[in-house]
Design a protein around this motif. Structure first.
Motif, PDB file in Angstrom:
ATOM      1  N   LYS A  89       0.779  -1.236   0.000  1.00 57.83           N
ATOM      2  CA  LYS A  89       0.000   0.000   0.000  1.00 57.83           C
ATOM      3  C   LYS A  89       0.812   1.288   0.000  1.00 57.83           C
ATOM      4  CE  LYS A  89      -3.964  -2.234   2.091  1.00 57.83           C
ATOM      5  NZ  LYS A  89      -3.668  -3.460   1.447  1.00 57.83           N
ATOM      6  N   PRO A  90       2.007   1.349   0.596  1.00 58.14           N
ATOM      7  CA  PRO A  90       2.683   2.655   0.679  1.00 58.14           C
ATOM      8  C   PRO A  90       3.243   3.160  -0.637  1.00 58.14           C
ATOM      9  CG  PRO A  90       3.753   1.042   2.128  1.00 58.14           C
ATOM     10  CD  PRO A  90       2.708   0.328   1.351  1.00 58.14           C
ATOM     11  N   TYR A  91       3.413   2.303  -1.619  1.00 55.90           N
ATOM     12  CA  TYR A  91       4.050   2.730  -2.863  1.00 55.90           C
ATOM     13  C   TYR A  91       3.426   2.010  -4.038  1.00 55.90           C
ATOM     14  CZ  TYR A  91       6.829  -0.586  -0.164  1.00 55.90           C
ATOM     15  OH  TYR A  91       7.219  -1.556   0.705  1.00 55.90           O
ATOM     16  N   LYS A  92       3.772   2.501  -5.219  1.00 58.95           N
ATOM     17  CA  LYS A  92       3.238   1.922  -6.449  1.00 58.95           C
ATOM     18  C   LYS A  92       4.383   1.593  -7.391  1.00 58.95           C
ATOM     19  CE  LYS A  92      -0.913   2.150  -5.124  1.00 58.95           C
ATOM     20  NZ  LYS A  92      -1.376   0.941  -4.486  1.00 58.95           N
ATOM     21  N   PHE A  93       4.224   0.486  -8.079  1.00 57.00           N
ATOM     22  CA  PHE A  93       5.148   0.083  -9.120  1.00 57.00           C
ATOM     23  C   PHE A  93       4.579   0.580 -10.442  1.00 57.00           C
ATOM     24  CE2 PHE A  93       6.073  -2.685  -5.651  1.00 57.00           C
ATOM     25  CZ  PHE A  93       7.427  -2.972  -5.753  1.00 57.00           C
ATOM     26  N   GLN A 104       7.465   4.005  -6.694  1.00 53.40           N
ATOM     27  CA  GLN A 104       7.294   5.395  -6.301  1.00 53.40           C
ATOM     28  C   GLN A 104       6.402   5.486  -5.071  1.00 53.40           C
ATOM     29  OE1 GLN A 104       7.497   8.255  -9.937  1.00 53.40           O
ATOM     30  NE2 GLN A 104       5.845   6.825 -10.336  1.00 53.40           N
ATOM     31  N   ALA A 105       6.726   6.427  -4.214  1.00 56.11           N
ATOM     32  CA  ALA A 105       5.928   6.667  -3.012  1.00 56.11           C
ATOM     33  C   ALA A 105       5.984   8.145  -2.670  1.00 56.11           C
ATOM     34  CB  ALA A 105       6.461   5.850  -1.849  1.00 56.11           C
ATOM     35  N   SER A 106       4.941   8.613  -2.021  1.00 54.64           N
ATOM     36  CA  SER A 106       4.897  10.003  -1.561  1.00 54.64           C
ATOM     37  C   SER A 106       4.536  10.025  -0.089  1.00 54.64           C
ATOM     38  CB  SER A 106       3.841  10.805  -2.332  1.00 54.64           C
ATOM     39  OG  SER A 106       4.154  10.870  -3.687  1.00 54.64           O
ATOM     40  N   ILE A 107       5.150  10.957   0.618  1.00 54.99           N
ATOM     41  CA  ILE A 107       4.835  11.190   2.025  1.00 54.99           C
ATOM     42  C   ILE A 107       4.261  12.597   2.122  1.00 54.99           C
ATOM     43  CG2 ILE A 107       5.743  11.443   4.362  1.00 54.99           C
ATOM     44  CD1 ILE A 107       8.087   9.689   3.561  1.00 54.99           C
ATOM     45  N   LEU A 108       3.095  12.706   2.714  1.00 57.36           N
ATOM     46  CA  LEU A 108       2.500  14.016   2.972  1.00 57.36           C
ATOM     47  C   LEU A 108       3.176  14.603   4.199  1.00 57.36           C
ATOM     48  CD1 LEU A 108       0.327  16.095   2.248  1.00 57.36           C
ATOM     49  CD2 LEU A 108      -1.240  14.823   3.735  1.00 57.36           C
ATOM     50  N   THR A 109       3.670  15.820   4.068  1.00 60.97           N
ATOM     51  CA  THR A 109       4.418  16.455   5.154  1.00 60.97           C
ATOM     52  C   THR A 109       3.821  17.809   5.491  1.00 60.97           C
ATOM     53  OG1 THR A 109       5.956  17.584   3.672  1.00 60.97           O
ATOM     54  CG2 THR A 109       6.546  15.356   4.370  1.00 60.97           C
ATOM     55  N   SER A 110       4.314  18.362   6.576  1.00 59.26           N
ATOM     56  CA  SER A 110       3.980  19.742   6.919  1.00 59.26           C
ATOM     57  C   SER A 110       5.294  20.481   7.155  1.00 59.26           C
ATOM     58  CB  SER A 110       3.095  19.798   8.165  1.00 59.26           C
ATOM     59  OG  SER A 110       3.784  19.293   9.282  1.00 59.26           O
ATOM     60  N   ASP A 111       5.247  21.789   7.106  1.00 62.13           N
ATOM     61  CA  ASP A 111       6.468  22.589   7.247  1.00 62.13           C
ATOM     62  C   ASP A 111       7.134  22.427   8.608  1.00 62.13           C
ATOM     63  OD1 ASP A 111       6.306  23.563   4.687  1.00 62.13           O
ATOM     64  OD2 ASP A 111       5.290  25.412   5.273  1.00 62.13           O
ATOM     65  N   ASP A 112       6.361  22.106   9.627  1.00 61.82           N
ATOM     66  CA  ASP A 112       6.932  22.006  10.965  1.00 61.82           C
ATOM     67  C   ASP A 112       7.051  20.546  11.422  1.00 61.82           C
ATOM     68  OD1 ASP A 112       4.247  21.489  11.221  1.00 61.82           O
ATOM     69  OD2 ASP A 112       3.971  22.745  12.990  1.00 61.82           O
ATOM     70  N   ASN A 113       7.204  19.648  10.481  1.00 66.81           N
ATOM     71  CA  ASN A 113       7.248  18.224  10.794  1.00 66.81           C
ATOM     72  C   ASN A 113       8.610  17.847  11.373  1.00 66.81           C
ATOM     73  OD1 ASN A 113       7.072  15.471  10.933  1.00 66.81           O
ATOM     74  ND2 ASN A 113       6.161  15.225   8.914  1.00 66.81           N
TER      75      ASN A 113
END
Length: 161
Positions: A89-93, A104-113
């Protein structure tokens, strides 16, 4: 260097993590910073990159198999990619326009993470673990059903050695 890239640079320094090279393209509106490195999987060097830019995402891209797509493996490779995408689930081929098999995978972040480094490291470790478990099957699909393993180089397999 953008704020997320600076946070990650600080993290890898504090954690004594080596092996990354950085690239920062100039005059790009999203201020991208790439961290390049590689894994050793089954004796093969597998390159990967992390992309930190002004979007709320960090992107992991792993070049699983360059030039993987061939006329005789398209159906089986697409079937395998779909199977892996349903399993992990965390990434896609994906297959890019050049026929390279990518993870490929993406992590949603915030500026103060403050946990950015830990999140990225966790994603890399998961990808390495899962890719290592699937690597032989992936390479057999890319190069045919040859069961000699992944030690032979593509050129050797193509020449029947």
């Amino acid at each position: 260097m953008n704020k997320k890239a600076e946070q990650f640079q600080k993290y890898i320094k504090e954690q004594n993590i080596t092996g990354f090279q950085t690239a920062e393209p100039e005059n790009h509106e999203m201020h991208p910073v790439y961290f390049h490195s590689n894994f050793n999987i089954a004796g093969s060097m597998v390159p990967f990159e992390l992309l930190f830019d002004d979007t709320p995402f960090v992107v992991l891209r792993i070049l699983v198999a360059p030039r993987a797509l061939h006329d005789d493996n398209e159906l089986s490779l697409n079937h395998l990619a779909n199977h892996l995408n349903n399993r992990y689930k965390p990434y896609k081929f994906v297959l890019n326009d050049a026929g390279d098999l990518m993870l490929q995978a993406s992590i949603l972040t915030s500026d103060d993470n403050g946990r950015l480094g830990d999140l990225v490291r966790f994603l890399i470790e998961c990808a390495l673990r899962d890719l290592t478990a699937e690597y032989k099957t992936i390479m057999q699909t890319v190069w045919g059903s040859d069961t000699r393993g992944t030690d032979a180089q593509p050129e050797e397999k193509a020449n029947g050695k």
